[in-house]
Design a protein around this motif. Structure first.
Motif, PDB file in Angstrom:
ATOM      1  N   ARG A 188       0.843  -1.454   0.186  1.00 22.20           N
ATOM      2  CA  ARG A 188      -0.224   0.097  -0.313  1.00 22.20           C
ATOM      3  C   ARG A 188       1.624   1.474   0.454  1.00 22.20           C
ATOM      4  N   THR A 189       0.613   2.014  -0.536  1.00 21.99           N
ATOM      5  CA  THR A 189       0.613   3.671  -0.738  1.00 21.99           C
ATOM      6  C   THR A 189      -0.315   4.648   0.074  1.00 21.99           C
ATOM      7  N   PHE A 190       0.550   5.605   0.550  1.00 19.05           N
ATOM      8  CA  PHE A 190      -0.744   6.565   0.804  1.00 19.05           C
ATOM      9  C   PHE A 190      -1.184   7.922   0.391  1.00 19.05           C
ATOM     10  N   GLN A 191      -1.864   8.819   0.702  1.00 19.27           N
ATOM     11  CA  GLN A 191      -2.118   9.658   0.146  1.00 19.27           C
ATOM     12  C   GLN A 191      -0.802  11.130   0.630  1.00 19.27           C
ATOM     13  N   ILE A 192      -0.152  11.144   1.549  1.00 23.64           N
ATOM     14  CA  ILE A 192       1.006  11.491   1.495  1.00 23.64           C
ATOM     15  C   ILE A 192       1.587  10.728   1.981  1.00 23.64           C
ATOM     16  N   ALA A 193       2.607  10.996   1.019  1.00 26.34           N
ATOM     17  CA  ALA A 193       3.445   9.356   1.361  1.00 26.34           C
ATOM     18  C   ALA A 193       4.634   9.188   2.406  1.00 26.34           C
ATOM     19  N   LEU A 223      -2.202  -1.582  -3.571  1.00 27.34           N
ATOM     20  CA  LEU A 223      -3.243  -0.293  -2.936  1.00 27.34           C
ATOM     21  C   LEU A 223      -2.769   0.476  -3.533  1.00 27.34           C
ATOM     22  N   MET A 224      -3.597   1.700  -3.595  1.00 22.31           N
ATOM     23  CA  MET A 224      -2.564   2.799  -4.200  1.00 22.31           C
ATOM     24  C   MET A 224      -3.516   4.186  -3.807  1.00 22.31           C
ATOM     25  N   ASP A 225      -2.829   4.733  -2.340  1.00 13.65           N
ATOM     26  CA  ASP A 225      -4.272   5.958  -2.397  1.00 13.65           C
ATOM     27  C   ASP A 225      -4.183   6.931  -2.998  1.00 13.65           C
ATOM     28  N   GLU A 226      -4.534   8.188  -3.409  1.00 12.05           N
ATOM     29  CA  GLU A 226      -4.474   9.134  -3.950  1.00 12.05           C
ATOM     30  C   GLU A 226      -2.969   9.102  -4.525  1.00 12.05           C
ATOM     31  N   PRO A 227      -1.980   7.928  -5.433  1.00 14.48           N
ATOM     32  CA  PRO A 227      -0.844   8.813  -5.873  1.00 14.48           C
ATOM     33  C   PRO A 227      -0.221   9.402  -6.578  1.00 14.48           C
ATOM     34  N   THR A 228      -1.326  10.796  -7.026  1.00 11.95           N
ATOM     35  CA  THR A 228      -0.180  11.696  -7.275  1.00 11.95           C
ATOM     36  C   THR A 228      -0.613  12.873  -6.328  1.00 11.95           C
ATOM     37  N   ALA A 229      -1.256  12.948  -6.091  1.00 13.02           N
ATOM     38  CA  ALA A 229      -1.406  13.806  -4.653  1.00 13.02           C
ATOM     39  C   ALA A 229      -0.773  14.871  -4.552  1.00 13.02           C
ATOM     40  N   GLY A 233       3.210  -8.749 -12.686  1.00 14.52           N
ATOM     41  CA  GLY A 233       1.758  -9.191 -13.145  1.00 14.52           C
ATOM     42  C   GLY A 233       1.130  -9.470 -11.493  1.00 14.52           C
ATOM     43  N   MET A 234       1.760  -7.885 -11.246  1.00 13.30           N
ATOM     44  CA  MET A 234       0.236  -7.573 -10.003  1.00 13.30           C
ATOM     45  C   MET A 234      -0.439  -7.576 -10.422  1.00 13.30           C
ATOM     46  N   ALA A 235      -1.448  -6.769  -9.108  1.00 12.46           N
ATOM     47  CA  ALA A 235      -2.893  -5.765  -9.883  1.00 12.46           C
ATOM     48  C   ALA A 235      -2.542  -4.667  -8.955  1.00 12.46           C
ATOM     49  N   VAL A 236      -3.244  -3.559  -9.356  1.00 13.82           N
ATOM     50  CA  VAL A 236      -3.572  -2.429  -8.823  1.00 13.82           C
ATOM     51  C   VAL A 236      -4.516  -2.010  -8.717  1.00 13.82           C
ATOM     52  N   LEU A 237      -5.161  -1.621  -6.934  1.00 12.74           N
ATOM     53  CA  LEU A 237      -6.332  -0.721  -7.158  1.00 12.74           C
ATOM     54  C   LEU A 237      -6.125   0.806  -6.695  1.00 12.74           C
ATOM     55  N   PHE A 238      -6.662   1.341  -7.171  1.00 10.24           N
ATOM     56  CA  PHE A 238      -6.254   2.386  -7.251  1.00 10.24           C
ATOM     57  C   PHE A 238      -6.972   4.180  -7.173  1.00 10.24           C
ATOM     58  N   THR A 239      -7.152   4.534  -6.103  1.00 10.04           N
ATOM     59  CA  THR A 239      -8.143   5.925  -6.134  1.00 10.04           C
ATOM     60  C   THR A 239      -7.581   7.086  -6.330  1.00 10.04           C
ATOM     61  N   GLU A 240      -7.727   7.339  -7.384  1.00  8.37           N
ATOM     62  CA  GLU A 240      -7.205   9.249  -7.696  1.00  8.37           C
ATOM     63  C   GLU A 240      -8.300  10.241  -8.142  1.00  8.37           C
TER      64      GLU A 240
END
Length: 259
Positions: free
Chosen positions: A82-87, A167-173, A195-202
């Motif tokens: 997981r990555t977060f909106q604020i790194a 899981l990437m939460d607002e990766p480019t915020a 070959g992984m999967a990514v679910l992200f919000t943006e």
């Protein structure tokens, strides 16, 4: 075959249904964007997949293994990064030491500090940094990095457990347009290679339309649309939720081209 399967997921806070019976699937090698206006239930959904919140009902299955009821650390060790909106990085440590700390945690040696962290799996940490284009800055303190580079370090940390699902939460915020595109192009490359999967919000629709393979749209806790980007762009219910009547993503100035 689906890697992640979410069925009839629900979560309420008091009398408010934050997530109300949503279902979706995500395959390996796919980027799935989870979008919706403020209060749609995106963060709640993310936090249930990650184990920070326990669902009231439904199922979250990763490779056939149920995640509901498991702690975030256990879910991480099953292969969910997981990555977060604020790194989130240790600013006082060097770039490579941040990745080494993630490797220590993954190997369940975070409390066995008899061995210097600076010596622990350094070559593996450097290899992860190389994948995100940060090898040349491995020994710099994170406090000296530009924000776009911090996000790259965070991505390498998220890769320390060789995730099946990221899981990437607002990766480019907070990033400039060029940085946004560079980070998502890198993510797309890693998805293809691993070959992984990514679910992200943006919130940046230019990023979503340029890089998502599919999109699911939430509004008031319910799933209102799912499909490929062009299908979602033209979906009347989605346009109504975002803009009201009379506007489309194109009229609102959304960039629909590639990177």
């Amino acid at each position: 075959m689906s890697l992640l399967t979410v069925k009839d997921l629900g979560k309420s806070f008091g009398g408010v249904k934050a997530v109300d019976g949503i279902s979706f699937e995500l395959a390996a090698g796919e980027l799935l964007a989870l979008i919706g206006p403020n209060g749609a239930g995106k963060s709640t959904t993310f936090n249930m997949v990650n184990g920070q919140l326990k669902a009231d009902r439904g199922s979250i299955s990763l490779d056939g293994q149920e995640l509901i009821g498991q702690k975030p650390r256990s879910i991480w060790r099953l292969g969910v990064g997981r990555t977060f909106q604020i790194a989130e990085t240790f600013q006082s440590l060097s770039v490579v030491e941040n990745v080494q700390m993630a490797l220590l945690s993954h190997d369940q040696k975070i409390y066995a500090m008899w061995r210097r962290a600076a010596d622990y799996r350094r070559q593996d940490a450097l290899a992860l940094l190389d994948q995100v284009g940060m090898l040349a800055q491995a020994d710099r303190p994170c406090s000296e990095l530009a924000y776009g580079d911090v996000k790259r370090v965070e991505l390498s940390i998220a890769m320390a457990n060789s995730p099946k699902l990221l899981l990437m939460d607002e990766p480019t915020a907070g990033m400039a347009p060029r940085e946004r595109n560079a980070l998502m192009a890198l993510t797309k490359k890693l998805v293809t290679e691993r070959g992984m999967a990514v679910l992200f919000t943006e919130h940046s629709m230019d990023v979503v339309f340029a890089y998502a393979d599919r999109m699911i749209v939430l509004a008031r806790g319910r799933l209102i649309a799912a499909g490929k980007p062009l299908e979602i762009r033209d979906h009347p219910k989605v346009q109504e939720v975002y803009f009201g009547s009379g506007k489309t993503f194109e009229k609102a100035g959304t960039k629909l081209g590639g990177a």
